[in-house]
Every structure is written in structure tokens, then in C-alpha cells.
Design a protein around this motif. Structure first.
Motif, PDB file in Angstrom:
ATOM      1  N   LYS A 259     -24.992  52.414 -46.519  1.00 54.14           N
ATOM      2  CA  LYS A 259     -24.996  51.614 -45.286  1.00 54.14           C
ATOM      3  C   LYS A 259     -26.365  51.019 -44.991  1.00 54.14           C
ATOM      4  CE  LYS A 259     -21.299  53.936 -42.690  1.00 54.14           C
ATOM      5  NZ  LYS A 259     -21.024  54.720 -41.482  1.00 54.14           N
ATOM      6  N   VAL A 260     -27.441  51.679 -45.413  1.00 49.44           N
ATOM      7  CA  VAL A 260     -28.788  51.157 -45.089  1.00 49.44           C
ATOM      8  C   VAL A 260     -29.446  50.490 -46.307  1.00 49.44           C
ATOM      9  CG1 VAL A 260     -29.179  52.762 -43.175  1.00 49.44           C
ATOM     10  CG2 VAL A 260     -29.932  53.419 -45.474  1.00 49.44           C
ATOM     11  N   GLY A 261     -28.641  50.218 -47.342  1.00 47.33           N
ATOM     12  CA  GLY A 261     -29.174  49.500 -48.507  1.00 47.33           C
ATOM     13  C   GLY A 261     -30.046  50.353 -49.416  1.00 47.33           C
ATOM     14  N   CYS A 262     -29.822  51.675 -49.426  1.00 51.52           N
ATOM     15  CA  CYS A 262     -30.637  52.563 -50.268  1.00 51.52           C
ATOM     16  C   CYS A 262     -29.852  53.167 -51.424  1.00 51.52           C
ATOM     17  CB  CYS A 262     -31.215  53.706 -49.424  1.00 51.52           C
ATOM     18  SG  CYS A 262     -32.655  53.217 -48.453  1.00 51.52           S
ATOM     19  N   TRP A 263     -28.638  52.659 -51.670  1.00 55.31           N
ATOM     20  CA  TRP A 263     -27.850  53.256 -52.755  1.00 55.31           C
ATOM     21  C   TRP A 263     -28.560  53.053 -54.096  1.00 55.31           C
ATOM     22  CZ3 TRP A 263     -24.844  56.722 -54.417  1.00 55.31           C
ATOM     23  CH2 TRP A 263     -24.247  56.605 -55.689  1.00 55.31           C
ATOM     24  N   ARG A 264     -28.806  54.123 -54.829  1.00 55.79           N
ATOM     25  CA  ARG A 264     -29.385  54.083 -56.193  1.00 55.79           C
ATOM     26  C   ARG A 264     -28.651  55.124 -57.030  1.00 55.79           C
ATOM     27  NH1 ARG A 264     -31.609  51.029 -53.270  1.00 55.79           N
ATOM     28  NH2 ARG A 264     -33.815  50.484 -53.011  1.00 55.79           N
ATOM     29  N   THR A 265     -28.510  54.849 -58.332  1.00 53.94           N
ATOM     30  CA  THR A 265     -27.887  55.872 -59.185  1.00 53.94           C
ATOM     31  C   THR A 265     -28.828  57.069 -59.334  1.00 53.94           C
ATOM     32  OG1 THR A 265     -28.614  54.504 -61.008  1.00 53.94           O
ATOM     33  CG2 THR A 265     -26.276  54.465 -60.521  1.00 53.94           C
ATOM     34  N   CYS A 273     -36.153  55.882 -50.853  1.00 49.04           N
ATOM     35  CA  CYS A 273     -35.776  54.716 -50.042  1.00 49.04           C
ATOM     36  C   CYS A 273     -35.352  55.141 -48.636  1.00 49.04           C
ATOM     37  CB  CYS A 273     -34.652  53.959 -50.752  1.00 49.04           C
ATOM     38  SG  CYS A 273     -33.990  52.579 -49.786  1.00 49.04           S
ATOM     39  N   LEU A 274     -34.539  56.201 -48.551  1.00 49.88           N
ATOM     40  CA  LEU A 274     -34.092  56.687 -47.237  1.00 49.88           C
ATOM     41  C   LEU A 274     -35.284  57.083 -46.362  1.00 49.88           C
ATOM     42  CD1 LEU A 274     -30.961  58.891 -48.102  1.00 49.88           C
ATOM     43  CD2 LEU A 274     -30.979  56.909 -46.590  1.00 49.88           C
ATOM     44  N   LYS A 275     -36.262  57.752 -46.988  1.00 55.03           N
ATOM     45  CA  LYS A 275     -37.419  58.224 -46.219  1.00 55.03           C
ATOM     46  C   LYS A 275     -38.267  57.059 -45.697  1.00 55.03           C
ATOM     47  CE  LYS A 275     -37.649  62.895 -47.956  1.00 55.03           C
ATOM     48  NZ  LYS A 275     -38.049  63.807 -49.006  1.00 55.03           N
ATOM     49  N   MET A 276     -38.156  55.899 -46.347  1.00 46.41           N
ATOM     50  CA  MET A 276     -38.924  54.730 -45.900  1.00 46.41           C
ATOM     51  C   MET A 276     -38.096  53.849 -44.949  1.00 46.41           C
ATOM     52  SD  MET A 276     -40.575  53.979 -49.621  1.00 46.41           S
ATOM     53  CE  MET A 276     -40.792  52.249 -49.338  1.00 46.41           C
ATOM     54  N   SER A 277     -36.841  54.233 -44.724  1.00 46.77           N
ATOM     55  CA  SER A 277     -35.950  53.369 -43.925  1.00 46.77           C
ATOM     56  C   SER A 277     -36.248  53.482 -42.436  1.00 46.77           C
ATOM     57  CB  SER A 277     -34.485  53.753 -44.170  1.00 46.77           C
ATOM     58  OG  SER A 277     -34.144  53.452 -45.495  1.00 46.77           O
ATOM     59  N   GLY A 281     -31.910  52.140 -37.888  1.00 50.91           N
ATOM     60  CA  GLY A 281     -30.853  51.826 -38.857  1.00 50.91           C
ATOM     61  C   GLY A 281     -30.195  53.090 -39.398  1.00 50.91           C
ATOM     62  N   LEU A 282     -31.004  54.105 -39.689  1.00 50.37           N
ATOM     63  CA  LEU A 282     -30.467  55.378 -40.187  1.00 50.37           C
ATOM     64  C   LEU A 282     -29.568  56.033 -39.132  1.00 50.37           C
ATOM     65  CD1 LEU A 282     -33.706  56.783 -41.832  1.00 50.37           C
ATOM     66  CD2 LEU A 282     -31.552  56.369 -43.044  1.00 50.37           C
ATOM     67  N   THR A 283     -30.003  55.955 -37.881  1.00 51.34           N
ATOM     68  CA  THR A 283     -29.220  56.566 -36.799  1.00 51.34           C
ATOM     69  C   THR A 283     -27.881  55.857 -36.641  1.00 51.34           C
ATOM     70  OG1 THR A 283     -31.245  57.275 -35.687  1.00 51.34           O
ATOM     71  CG2 THR A 283     -29.259  57.148 -34.334  1.00 51.34           C
ATOM     72  N   MET A 284     -27.903  54.518 -36.665  1.00 46.24           N
ATOM     73  CA  MET A 284     -26.647  53.759 -36.568  1.00 46.24           C
ATOM     74  C   MET A 284     -25.724  54.057 -37.754  1.00 46.24           C
ATOM     75  SD  MET A 284     -26.147  52.158 -33.824  1.00 46.24           S
ATOM     76  CE  MET A 284     -24.718  51.129 -34.204  1.00 46.24           C
TER      77      MET A 284
END
Length: 550
Positions: A259-265, A273-277, A281-284
Motif C-alpha cells: 500500500k505504501v509502495g515498499c513491496w520488494r521481493t 523502505c518501510l522504515k523510511m516511509s 502514509g503508514l498509519t493510513m
């Protein structure tokens, strides 16, 4: 009489200034609250927005507050922790949110060595705050009435919720439970600092409702709580509730990453990426997709962000940790219709005057609740719940059955198991069970609806006294009873003893003897009953739990 008047005038009796702590020294610095008169010789001093930890780092445990210089004017509530709004359309709150509020009652002299009650709010681990709004008047969790009438210090605390409080990979990279660590930090702060506010650090009770009750239960079970508090109260939730624990945290973390554009294999890249988000946006991304669920499954499946077994704060499955709770006195119960609000989302016809609820709809609900056991569970559960219907069941009975199923499954049965495990493990600590069944005050519901989820809180926090115009005398009676039982228990570990008169003696729950107290406005000797919903508790704990998984 004249002499008494002269004495009062001589004392200059402005009750608000009669007894007051004034400036209090805490480990972080000096704080000053505000005094509120509650009677001729009584007042409550309130300290709002006292920091118990520093601004937390993203997905890090709370750190000690660095302190402040000068006197902190503790007269305003601070921001709630960053979270989605009730309608899930935007966020509110802040990352700078680890604050608590303290309510100290005084009479003619300043209080000393009072019992302390620390409250953890509910809100599905997704939202909520220590100062959540009431419909009228002060915050719902305003502690003034309870402190004043019960002679205890009440503390309400904030903790992180939603994605920032409970996201987890299920391993050491993102262990989760940050909200539980915040609660632990707040309780520890209270233990270290409450003496300065007139409290007894060796007589702490933690209490909470819904996700706050499950949180209290997790705090009891954690090895980190040894010696930290003495007693615990859970209202409508325990660690064993099926919604209280994430079973597959990594799947949810991947969903939020998408949902926040951090999907990686590569999972580590995804986590970086999540930690830099952006926190908003993460809360939503952690919000509940209500529209996706209506008519397609059960509400329980939406409650995804919650604590995890992390090998640290919770070293094992909750049911295996009750030896850690053996030293705490424990009082627990549910509202008779705790599940009704959720049942109304899952099977909307139960609240409709026009539509009947069919046997197929009841089976559909059971299918959603019992999917871990596959199709085998549905016929057996349906026969247990429809046994009293008869050949042509009254439509209201079928509707009430739906509410009973969700109440039992989500709240009542897990609470009864927790009480039993506590009594079985207890080393001299008391165990007490209740059912709160006051009729709902929410307009528009069918006649059979009794106590809705969270309806106990208005009485416990004394709303019938603080906003008297919207309540009747019977509501004040109930409020008086609840405050007496709860604060007596906080003082002595026995809800019957502690200085406040109670309407009925509340017997102790033991390994072999399972009484419970029925709490409402008409309490008498017949308010004590035995073996709460034993037929249904036995079904879920014995028959259902032994069915093979799907």
C-alpha cells in the motif's frame, strides 16, 4: 452553628485551595496541575500531559524522557498517538504522544499513600487515547469522579496504536508490540514517581476495556511485569480473545508495504523502505477496509494489527504464561452483549425491524468465525446455539442468538478461560468474575439488547454524576456500585472490603467453585450466580477446541 461558620471562615475555606500538592518533583522535572473542588472539604488535583517517555523512534522501544527545566504546567491533554480517525478517512495525532494524566483526590489534608489505578484505553489496537471524548462533558476517561468517590489515584495513559504500534515481521527485524512496551514504560514510570503525587507505589492496579483489557492481560502474562503492580482488572477482553493476537504478522507487513509502495521481493529491502516511509502514509495503510468486509466474512478478520508472540515481551502463547500472573489479584468480566455491535455488522438483519434473520445467516456467521476448523465446526456449533429455538422460533430469539454467538466467541468464553487459568495458577491471589448486563442506553436498538460493548465505562468513570441531566437515579446507583467494587479491589484485592459500601458480597472464583456477580442497577442477593454460560463455555473449550484444524 455560628461557631462552625466562624471556624470555616477562619480556615478561609476555598475547597480548591484547602489541600493541594502544588508543584511536584518527578524524575524529569517539576510539574504543576490544577485543582478542582468536588465538595466542601474535597478536591481533585489533575495533572494532564505528563511525559513518561521520550518521543519514540519508529518501531523502537520507548526511551526515558530527557527531562525539562522550570515547572511544566500540566493543565492540558497532549496529542494522542498518530492513528486513523473513527471513519478511517484521515489521520490524527502525533508521534510525540507518550504522556499520561494523573487524578489525585484530597480531603482536608494532602493525600498520602493512596492506592493507584492505571487505565489502558480500548480501540482495537488501532485508535483511542487516554482522553477519548465522551458524547457530553469531559473526556470519557476523566478520572475525577472515580478518584474522588473511591479514594484512589487514577492515571490514564497513551500508547502507540495501529501500524506504528503493532507492525511486526514475526522475528527480530521488526519484533512488534511497541504499544505494549509503551504501556509497560508508563506503568514503570508510575511506580517510580507516584509517591510524589500521594500514591503508594506498592499498591498499583492496572485496568482496561476491550483492546485495553487485552493489554492488561498481556501485561499480567509478561515476565517483565514481575513485582511491577499488584492487581489487574479486564473488562471485555483478554489475551486469549481471538482478535487480540496476530497469527501471521509478516503477511500483514507485506500487505502494508504494498500500500505504501515498499513491496520488494527482498524482505530486508522492503523493511528498509518501510522504515523510511512517511508515518502518516503508514498509519493510513493500517486502516480497516470496512466496505470490503460488509457481507463477506466477519468483523474479526478486519482487526489485524495487534500484539504478537515476540519471544521477548511475550515469550510464548498467552495460555502458557499464566504462571507469570499467579501473584496478581485478578477481577474480570464481560458485558452481556459485548458482541452485539460486531454481530450487527456481520449479520445486519439482527437490528432490522422488517427483516428476519435466517438459520442460513447464522450458519454463515459460524462459518466465518470457525474457519480455522473448516466446515466440520459449523453443524456442531449451530446445533449448540439453536437447541432452544423450538420448531417455529421467535424471530427475536434467532437475532439474539447471533449476538450471543459473537459475545461468547470474541469475549465471554476467552474471559472465562482466563479466569480459570488464573485460579488454577494463583498463589494466594484472589480471582473474581462478573457479568455486566444493564440494558443499553443506545437508542434505536431492539428491545432484547442489554449491555453493549464499552457501555460499562460511563458508569465506572462516574458520568451519571458529572453529567446528571442525561441520567436517572438508577444510573447513579449503578455508578456508585461499580466505583465501590473496583476501588475496594484496588485497595485490598477484595471488591467487598476497602471502605466503600457494596450492595452484595462478591464471592471469590476458585478452581472448583465458579460464582460470578451480575452487575446492574437492581443488585440483591440473587445477583450472585454460578457457572456462567457453562454449556457454551464447555462447547468452545472442549468440543470445538478438540476438532482437527482445517
Amino acid at each position: 452553628m455560628r461557631l462552625l461558620l466562624l471556624v470555616l471562615l477562619g480556615l478561609g475555606l476555598n475547597p480548591a485551595s484547602a489541600a493541594k500538592l502544588g508543584v511536584v518533583q518527578t524524575e524529569g522535572g517539576l510539574v504543576e496541575g490544577r485543582s478542582f473542588s468536588t465538595g466542601l472539604f474535597s478536591s481533585v488535583e489533575v495533572f494532564k500531559g505528563v511525559p513518561f517517555a521520550d518521543v519514540p523512534g519508529k518501531w523502537e522501544k520507548p526511551k526515558p524522557h530527557p527531562g525539562w527545566s522550570g515547572i511544566l504546567k500540566a493543565t492540558k491533554y497532549r496529542d494522542r498517538c498518530l492513528q486513523v480517525t473513527l471513519l478511517q478517512t484521515k489521520t490524527r495525532g502525533s508521534e510525540d504522544c507518550l504522556y499520561l494524566n494523573i487524578f489525585v483526590p484530597h480531603e482536608l489534608s494532602v493525600s498520602t499513600s493512596l492506592p493507584v489505578m492505571v487505565y489502558l484505553f480500548g480501540g482495537a489496537f488501532l485508535l483511542g487515547a487516554s482522553n477519548d471524548l465522551a458524547i457530553l462533558g469531559d473526556s470519557l476517561y476523566d478520572g475525577k469522579e472515580m478518584a474522588d468517590r473511591g479514594g484512589v489515584i487514577v492515571v490514564t495513559v497513551n500508547y502507540r496504536v495501529g501500524t506504528l504500534g503493532f507492525l511486526s515481521t514475526g522475528d527480530s527485524r521488526l519484533p512488534g508490540n511497541y504499544g505494549l512496551w509503551d504501556q509497560h514504560a508508563a506503568i514503570s514510570w508510575v511506580r517510580r514517581n507516584i509517591r510524589g503525587f500521594g500514591g503508594n507505589p506498592d499498591n498499583l492496579t492496572i485496568f482496561g476495556q476491550s483492546a485495553g483489557a487485552a493489554s492488561v492481560s498481556f501485561q499480567m502474562l509478561s515476565p517483565y511485569s514481575k513485582g511491577l503492580f499488584r492487581r489487574a482488572i479486564t473488562q471485555g477482553g483478554v489475551a486469549l480473545s481471538p482478535w487480540a493476537l496476530q497469527k501471521n504478522p509478516m503477511a500483514l507487513t507485506k500487505k502494508i508495504a504494498r500500500k505504501v509502495g515498499c513491496w520488494r521481493t527482498d524482505e530486508d529491502e522492503m523493511l528498509t523502505c518501510l522504515k523510511m516511509s512517511d508515518p502518516v502514509g503508514l498509519t493510513m495503510a493500517g486502516k480497516i477496509d470496512i466496505l470490503l468486509i460488509l457481507g463477506k466474512g466477519v468483523v474479526m478478520d478486519m482487526l489485524e494489527l495487534s500484539p504478537v508472540v515476540d519471544g521477548d515481551f511475550l515469550p510464548d502463547e498467552p495460555s502458557n504464561l499464566f504462571h507469570n500472573a499467579a501473584q496478581f489479584d485478578y477481577l474480570a468480566g464481560t458485558n452481556s452483549m459485548d458482541g452485539h455491535i460486531f454481530a450487527g455488522v456481520d449479520v445486519p438483519s439482527i437490528n432490522s425491524k422488517k427483516a428476519n434473520t435466517t438459520a442460513e445467516q447464522v450458519k454463515g456467521l459460524l462459518t466465518g468465525l470457525t474457519k480455522e476448523k473448516g466446515d466440520a465446526a459449523v453443524p456442531s456449533a449451530f446445533s449448540v446455539y439453536s437447541v432452544h429455538w423450538g420448531l417455529a422460533p421467535d424471530p427475536a430469539i434467532v437475532k439474539k442468538t447471533v449476538a450471543d454467538i459473537e459475545t461468547d466467541f470474541l469475549f465471554l468464553v476467552p474471559t472465562q478461560i482466563a479466569l480459570q487459568l488464573h485460579a488454577n495458577n494463583s498463589s494466594g491471589a484472589g480471582t473474581y468474575s462478573y457479568l455486566f448486563n444493564m440494558k443499553t442506553r443506545i437508542p434505536g436498538f431492539p428491545r432484547w439488547v442489554e449491555a453493549e460493548h464499552a457501555e460499562d465505562l460511563q458508569y465506572l468513570f462516574g458520568k451519571p454524576f458529572s453529567t446528571p441531566l442525561v441520567y436517572f437515579p438508577r444510573h447513579r446507583d449503578l455508578s456508585r456500585y461499580m466505583i465501590a467494587y473496583w476501588t475496594n479491589f484496588a485497595k485490598t484485592g477484595d471488591p467487598n472490603r476497602g471502605g466503600s459500601r457494596v450492595p452484595v458480597p462478591w464471592p471469590v472464583f476458585t478452581k472448583t467453585h465458579q460464582p460470578y456477580l451480575i452487575i446492574n442497577d437492581e443488585m440483591s442477593k440473587s445477583s450472585v450466580s454460578y457457572d456462567l454460560r457453562a454449556y457454551y463455555v464447555r462447547y468452545w473449550t472442549e468440543t470445538y477446541s478438540h476438532l482437527p484444524p482445517a
